[in-house]
Write an enzyme that holds these catalytic residues in place. Structure first.
Site, PDB file in Angstrom:
ATOM      1  N   CYS A 151       1.021  -1.233  -0.117  1.00  0.00           N
ATOM      2  CA  CYS A 151      -0.205  -0.074  -0.100  1.00  0.00           C
ATOM      3  C   CYS A 151       0.819   1.038   0.021  1.00  0.00           C
ATOM      4  O   CYS A 151       0.456   2.207  -0.699  1.00  0.00           O
ATOM      5  CB  CYS A 151      -0.688   0.052   1.217  1.00  0.00           C
ATOM      6  N   THR A 181      -7.419  -1.430  10.350  1.00  0.00           N
ATOM      7  CA  THR A 181      -8.186  -2.491   9.803  1.00  0.00           C
ATOM      8  C   THR A 181      -9.660  -2.635  10.025  1.00  0.00           C
ATOM      9  O   THR A 181      -9.826  -2.506  11.036  1.00  0.00           O
ATOM     10  CB  THR A 181      -7.314  -3.955  10.068  1.00  0.00           C
ATOM     11  N   THR A 216      -8.702 -21.611  -3.356  1.00  0.00           N
ATOM     12  CA  THR A 216      -8.464 -22.281  -2.221  1.00  0.00           C
ATOM     13  C   THR A 216      -9.632 -21.613  -1.150  1.00  0.00           C
ATOM     14  O   THR A 216      -9.099 -20.649  -0.342  1.00  0.00           O
ATOM     15  CB  THR A 216      -7.157 -22.062  -1.642  1.00  0.00           C
ATOM     16  N   SER A 231      -6.881 -12.329  15.305  1.00  0.00           N
ATOM     17  CA  SER A 231      -5.494 -12.824  15.231  1.00  0.00           C
ATOM     18  C   SER A 231      -4.477 -12.045  15.830  1.00  0.00           C
ATOM     19  O   SER A 231      -4.973 -10.957  16.207  1.00  0.00           O
ATOM     20  CB  SER A 231      -5.015 -12.605  13.617  1.00  0.00           C
ATOM     21  N   LYS A 264      -3.566  -3.909  15.965  1.00  0.00           N
ATOM     22  CA  LYS A 264      -4.415  -2.812  15.446  1.00  0.00           C
ATOM     23  C   LYS A 264      -5.295  -2.162  16.519  1.00  0.00           C
ATOM     24  O   LYS A 264      -5.815  -1.092  16.614  1.00  0.00           O
ATOM     25  CB  LYS A 264      -5.283  -2.984  14.163  1.00  0.00           C
ATOM     26  N   LEU A 288      -8.464 -12.185  -2.564  1.00  0.00           N
ATOM     27  CA  LEU A 288      -9.003 -11.954  -3.863  1.00  0.00           C
ATOM     28  C   LEU A 288      -7.718 -12.257  -4.608  1.00  0.00           C
ATOM     29  O   LEU A 288      -8.066 -12.695  -5.939  1.00  0.00           O
ATOM     30  CB  LEU A 288      -9.779 -10.723  -3.885  1.00  0.00           C
ATOM     31  N   TYR A 343      -2.073 -10.298  14.812  1.00  0.00           N
ATOM     32  CA  TYR A 343      -1.931  -9.076  13.917  1.00  0.00           C
ATOM     33  C   TYR A 343      -2.989  -8.017  14.201  1.00  0.00           C
ATOM     34  O   TYR A 343      -2.893  -6.825  14.672  1.00  0.00           O
ATOM     35  CB  TYR A 343      -2.059  -9.385  12.498  1.00  0.00           C
ATOM     36  N   HIS A 344      -4.353  -8.791  14.234  1.00  0.00           N
ATOM     37  CA  HIS A 344      -5.628  -7.718  14.361  1.00  0.00           C
ATOM     38  C   HIS A 344      -5.419  -7.171  15.730  1.00  0.00           C
ATOM     39  O   HIS A 344      -5.668  -5.847  16.161  1.00  0.00           O
ATOM     40  CB  HIS A 344      -6.785  -8.478  13.888  1.00  0.00           C
TER      41      HIS A 344
HETATM   42  P1  NAD Z   1       3.379  -4.342   3.539  1.00  0.00           P
HETATM   43  O1  NAD Z   1       3.875  -5.368   4.575  1.00  0.00           O
HETATM   44  O2  NAD Z   1       3.320  -4.590   2.165  1.00  0.00           O
HETATM   45  O3  NAD Z   1       3.950  -3.025   3.758  1.00  0.00           O
HETATM   46  C1  NAD Z   1       4.435  -2.600   5.159  1.00  0.00           C
HETATM   47  C2  NAD Z   1       5.905  -2.013   5.018  1.00  0.00           C
HETATM   48  O4  NAD Z   1       6.417  -1.459   6.373  1.00  0.00           O
HETATM   49  C3  NAD Z   1       6.746  -2.754   4.346  1.00  0.00           C
HETATM   50  O5  NAD Z   1       7.449  -2.026   3.439  1.00  0.00           O
HETATM   51  C4  NAD Z   1       7.783  -3.063   5.877  1.00  0.00           C
HETATM   52  O6  NAD Z   1       9.029  -3.037   5.532  1.00  0.00           O
HETATM   53  C5  NAD Z   1       7.521  -1.665   6.440  1.00  0.00           C
HETATM   54  N1  NAD Z   1       7.810  -1.917   8.054  1.00  0.00           N
HETATM   55  C6  NAD Z   1       7.323  -2.911   8.757  1.00  0.00           C
HETATM   56  N2  NAD Z   1       7.677  -2.713   9.916  1.00  0.00           N
HETATM   57  C7  NAD Z   1       8.548  -1.558   9.980  1.00  0.00           C
HETATM   58  C8  NAD Z   1       9.381  -1.011  10.909  1.00  0.00           C
HETATM   59  N3  NAD Z   1       9.553  -1.339  12.405  1.00  0.00           N
HETATM   60  N4  NAD Z   1      10.036   0.073  10.581  1.00  0.00           N
HETATM   61  C9  NAD Z   1      10.069   0.523   9.297  1.00  0.00           C
HETATM   62  N5  NAD Z   1       9.292   0.043   8.406  1.00  0.00           N
HETATM   63  C10 NAD Z   1       8.621  -1.124   8.627  1.00  0.00           C
HETATM   64  O7  NAD Z   1       2.012  -4.475   4.019  1.00  0.00           O
HETATM   65  P2  NAD Z   1       0.555  -3.443   3.135  1.00  0.00           P
HETATM   66  O8  NAD Z   1       0.016  -4.331   2.602  1.00  0.00           O
HETATM   67  O9  NAD Z   1       1.274  -2.282   2.353  1.00  0.00           O
HETATM   68  O10 NAD Z   1      -0.011  -2.742   4.642  1.00  0.00           O
HETATM   69  C11 NAD Z   1       0.218  -1.486   4.843  1.00  0.00           C
HETATM   70  C12 NAD Z   1      -0.595  -1.224   6.182  1.00  0.00           C
HETATM   71  O11 NAD Z   1      -2.072  -0.997   5.580  1.00  0.00           O
HETATM   72  C13 NAD Z   1      -0.494  -2.175   7.313  1.00  0.00           C
HETATM   73  O12 NAD Z   1      -0.469  -1.359   8.602  1.00  0.00           O
HETATM   74  C14 NAD Z   1      -1.671  -2.762   7.203  1.00  0.00           C
HETATM   75  O13 NAD Z   1      -2.009  -3.560   8.549  1.00  0.00           O
HETATM   76  C15 NAD Z   1      -2.744  -2.218   6.569  1.00  0.00           C
HETATM   77  N6  NAD Z   1      -3.579  -2.867   5.925  1.00  0.00           N
HETATM   78  C16 NAD Z   1      -3.465  -3.469   4.754  1.00  0.00           C
HETATM   79  C17 NAD Z   1      -4.376  -4.163   4.062  1.00  0.00           C
HETATM   80  C18 NAD Z   1      -4.019  -5.067   2.852  1.00  0.00           C
HETATM   81  O14 NAD Z   1      -5.160  -5.820   2.376  1.00  0.00           O
HETATM   82  N7  NAD Z   1      -2.907  -5.083   2.498  1.00  0.00           N
HETATM   83  C19 NAD Z   1      -5.818  -4.121   4.539  1.00  0.00           C
HETATM   84  C20 NAD Z   1      -5.960  -3.321   5.520  1.00  0.00           C
HETATM   85  C21 NAD Z   1      -5.083  -2.454   6.364  1.00  0.00           C
HETATM   86  N1  USQ Z   2      -9.314 -16.752   2.742  1.00  0.00           N
HETATM   87  C1  USQ Z   2      -9.837 -18.119   2.049  1.00  0.00           C
HETATM   88  N2  USQ Z   2      -8.887 -18.512   1.074  1.00  0.00           N
HETATM   89  C2  USQ Z   2      -7.719 -18.035   0.951  1.00  0.00           C
HETATM   90  C3  USQ Z   2      -7.241 -16.892   1.724  1.00  0.00           C
HETATM   91  C4  USQ Z   2      -7.927 -16.615   2.720  1.00  0.00           C
HETATM   92  O1  USQ Z   2     -10.887 -18.729   1.937  1.00  0.00           O
HETATM   93  O2  USQ Z   2      -6.931 -18.754   0.149  1.00  0.00           O
HETATM   94  C5  USQ Z   2     -10.237 -16.454   3.766  1.00  0.00           C
HETATM   95  C6  USQ Z   2      -9.753 -16.283   4.973  1.00  0.00           C
HETATM   96  O3  USQ Z   2     -10.052 -17.363   5.817  1.00  0.00           O
HETATM   97  C7  USQ Z   2     -10.620 -15.270   5.648  1.00  0.00           C
HETATM   98  C8  USQ Z   2     -10.779 -14.216   4.496  1.00  0.00           C
HETATM   99  O4  USQ Z   2     -10.432 -15.174   3.414  1.00  0.00           O
HETATM  100  O5  USQ Z   2     -11.742 -15.519   6.051  1.00  0.00           O
HETATM  101  C9  USQ Z   2      -9.716 -13.114   4.324  1.00  0.00           C
HETATM  102  O6  USQ Z   2      -8.328 -13.318   4.455  1.00  0.00           O
HETATM  103  P1  USQ Z   2      -7.322 -12.391   3.877  1.00  0.00           P
HETATM  104  O7  USQ Z   2      -6.010 -13.332   4.184  1.00  0.00           O
HETATM  105  O8  USQ Z   2      -7.522 -12.074   2.691  1.00  0.00           O
HETATM  106  O9  USQ Z   2      -7.523 -11.148   4.750  1.00  0.00           O
HETATM  107  P2  USQ Z   2      -7.044 -10.630   6.508  1.00  0.00           P
HETATM  108  O10 USQ Z   2      -6.453 -12.057   7.030  1.00  0.00           O
HETATM  109  O11 USQ Z   2      -8.247 -10.516   7.008  1.00  0.00           O
HETATM  110  O12 USQ Z   2      -6.024  -9.804   6.331  1.00  0.00           O
HETATM  111  C10 USQ Z   2      -5.936  -8.665   5.157  1.00  0.00           C
HETATM  112  C11 USQ Z   2      -4.557  -8.113   5.275  1.00  0.00           C
HETATM  113  C12 USQ Z   2      -4.586  -7.153   6.601  1.00  0.00           C
HETATM  114  C13 USQ Z   2      -5.779  -6.496   6.783  1.00  0.00           C
HETATM  115  C14 USQ Z   2      -7.002  -7.191   6.582  1.00  0.00           C
HETATM  116  C15 USQ Z   2      -8.334  -6.093   6.599  1.00  0.00           C
HETATM  117  O13 USQ Z   2      -3.491  -8.993   5.161  1.00  0.00           O
HETATM  118  O14 USQ Z   2      -3.357  -6.362   6.472  1.00  0.00           O
HETATM  119  O15 USQ Z   2      -5.788  -5.667   7.956  1.00  0.00           O
HETATM  120  O16 USQ Z   2      -7.015  -7.793   5.400  1.00  0.00           O
HETATM  121  S1  USQ Z   2      -9.601  -7.156   7.151  1.00  0.00           S
HETATM  122  O17 USQ Z   2      -9.835  -8.289   6.729  1.00  0.00           O
HETATM  123  O18 USQ Z   2     -10.945  -6.371   6.769  1.00  0.00           O
HETATM  124  O19 USQ Z   2      -9.568  -6.965   8.604  1.00  0.00           O
END
Ligand code: NAD
Ligand code: USQ
Length: 413
Positions: free
Chosen positions: A12, A145, A261, A187, A193, A247, A189-190
């Site tokens: 992102c 999140t 999957t 989780s 947040k 997705l 991770y969650h």
């Molecule tokens: P990502 O892992 O691709 O990017 C995170 C970046 O932060 C990486 O480049 C990593 O090197 C850097 N980082 C991590 N820890 C660090 C630290 N201690 N110091 C400096 N840099 C550090 O993740 P993303 O998918 O880009 O997600 C970015 C943010 O958005 C996250 O906080 C995530 O929770 C949130 N988010 C992502 C999604 C998603 O679907 N990808 C959905 C909802 C929220």
């Molecule tokens: N899932 C499947 N098949 C797969 C992968 C996942 O059925 O192959 C299911 C999971 O069990 C879950 C759902 O799809 O029920 C979503 O899983 P995901 O891995 O796409 O998303 P999630 O673990 O929730 O995490 C991702 C990002 C995280 C962000 C979160 C937003 O990795 O950084 O915070 O989406 S949210 O889900 O709205 O909390």
């Protein structure tokens, strides 16, 4: 505006840094490149061939004429350097993406659980403490999140944007109060947040920091109008069992003819947003910060909700690839409803990219293009939520023979 993008090398953060730079802002990326290190640890690579950050920045300068600075800094452990950076750069705004963001990775082992808590909680707290210590009056936008709310807690009642109005019975009648929506993380991770949310509430009240927390849904898609300008700017596309989101995983699986999957029944409803909308939402949030002294402003950064099985059906219909229902490695409800308020972004001008517009493009232009880079051994999720749940091996043997990967990738039709 001078904007610090923390985590600006990530999925992102990179497109956001380019978008904000393209819009005329001075951008500095802070990142410790830990995400690239985790790729090495997991022996997996982004489906798209991402370039070293120095090359990405050089190509951006060549194509746009604009310079983005980079500081390699670990927010969780290098507090004094962070203080120096804030003192020197005096940013107008800070976008905080820099956390360990994969739920499966956070549940993998005691070490990854501890790393996720240590990294995420300390990074956020170091940032807040450093902003106060240096008198940095920047608008802070954090990527939170949807998972902080949990799923199914309120049935079919819409999830509000961050706060819930409750009535507290007293001998003199009911008191009405607005509280943070109860946290219900699924989780480790969650969980981080939800800890972030409390830190934001405290620092907004105690130190008048101006904080916006974006409760983002699952991001899908890869490219933005900026990352598509040169192949060397391509955004990362995680497809592996830990970092790949649902997705994007289905799109990759369809491109190589791997059965889709679905975990369990696929009745899990989740919220989604395209990466193009993520970058726009961050800009909207930066331009509309809360006033000093206000509680953190929360936006639900989502555009659509889908059940996992419906997404699989959509991709399967588009590509002819079958769906495989695997035992669910996570601990989550088999079925849940999810209705989410996202009025704030819509009111501020967001025009959402919908799955119906973007899906075929992602199938053909990204997933199919790089399908030769897929490592088949990395597709099935190996992290399980509790001891005794189906193991990776169980998951692999559960895959019916007729659903195993085929040699010829399916063409999108
Ligand atoms: P990502 O892992 O691709 O990017 C995170 C970046 O932060 C990486 O480049 C990593 O090197 C850097 N980082 C991590 N820890 C660090 C630290 N201690 N110091 C400096 N840099 C550090 O993740 P993303 O998918 O880009 O997600 C970015 C943010 O958005 C996250 O906080 C995530 O929770 C949130 N988010 C992502 C999604 C998603 O679907 N990808 C959905 C909802 C929220
Ligand atoms: N899932 C499947 N098949 C797969 C992968 C996942 O059925 O192959 C299911 C999971 O069990 C879950 C759902 O799809 O029920 C979503 O899983 P995901 O891995 O796409 O998303 P999630 O673990 O929730 O995490 C991702 C990002 C995280 C962000 C979160 C937003 O990795 O950084 O915070 O989406 S949210 O889900 O709205 O909390």
């Amino acid at each position: 505006m001078h904007v610090l993008v923390l985590g600006g090398d990530g999925f992102c953060g990179w497109p956001t840094a380019l978008y904000l730079s393209d819009r005329g802002n001075d951008v500095t990326i802070i990142d410790n490149l830990s995400r690239r290190a985790i790729d090495i640890e997991l022996e997996v690579e982004s489906l798209t061939p991402i370039r070293p950050l120095s090359e990405r920045l050089r190509v951006w300068k060549e194509t746009s004429g604009r310079q983005i600075e980079f500081i390699n800094l670990d927010l969780a452990t290098e507090y004094d350097r962070l203080v120096d950076v804030l003192t020197r750069l005096r940013p107008d705004a800070i976008v905080h993406f820099a956390e360990q963001r994969a739920a499966p990775y956070s549940m993998r082992t005691p070490r990854t659980k501890r790393y996720t808590i240590d990294n995420n909680a300390r990074s956020t707290h170091n940032l807040l403490a450093a902003m106060v210590a240096t008198g940095t009056d920047a608008a802070l936008v954090h990527l939170g999140t949807m998972g902080v709310y949990g799923y199914g807690w309120s049935g079919s009642a819409p999830i509000p944007e961050g706060y819930l109005t409750v009535k507290v019975p007293t001998p003199d009648g009911d008191l009405e109060r607005e509280i943070l929506h109860p946290a219900n993380p699924g989780s480790v991770y969650h969980l981080t947040k939800t800890i972030d949310q409390l830190m934001f509430a405290f620092y907004a009240a105690n130190d008048q920091l101006r904080i916006t927390d974006l409760h983002q849904g699952i991001v899908w898609g890869t490219q933005t109008p900026q990352t598509i300008r040169d192949e060397r700017l391509v955004n990362r596309f995680d497809y592996d069992g830990d970092y790949g989101t649902v997705l994007n995983r289905f799109l990759m699986q369809a491109a190589i003819g791997h059965p889709l999957t679905v975990h369990g029944t696929g009745g899990q409803t989740r919220a989604f947003i395209h990466i193009r909308d993520t970058v726009r939402c961050v800009e909207i949030a930066l331009l509309n910060p809360p006033a000093a002294g206000s509680k953190p402003m929360v936006f639900n950064q989502v555009t659509e909700t889908y059940r996992v099985r419906d997404l699989a059906k959509l991709v399967s219909n588009l590509t002819g690839v079958p769906v495989a229902n695997l035992p669910n490695p996570r601990r989550e409800d088999e079925e849940n409803d999810l209705v989410v308020r996202n009025d704030r972004f819509l009111a501020l001008g967001l025009e959402p990219t919908t799955l119906s517009e973007g899906l075929l493009d992602e199938c053909t232009h990204v997933a199919a293009r790089y399908r030769d880079r897929v490592d088949l051994g990395k597709i099935v999720c190996r992290s399980v939520w509790r001891a005794g749940m189906a193991t990776a091996e169980d998951l692999l043997t559960e895959l019916p023979d007729e659903s195993r990967p085929v040699a010829e990738p399916a063409a999108a039709n």
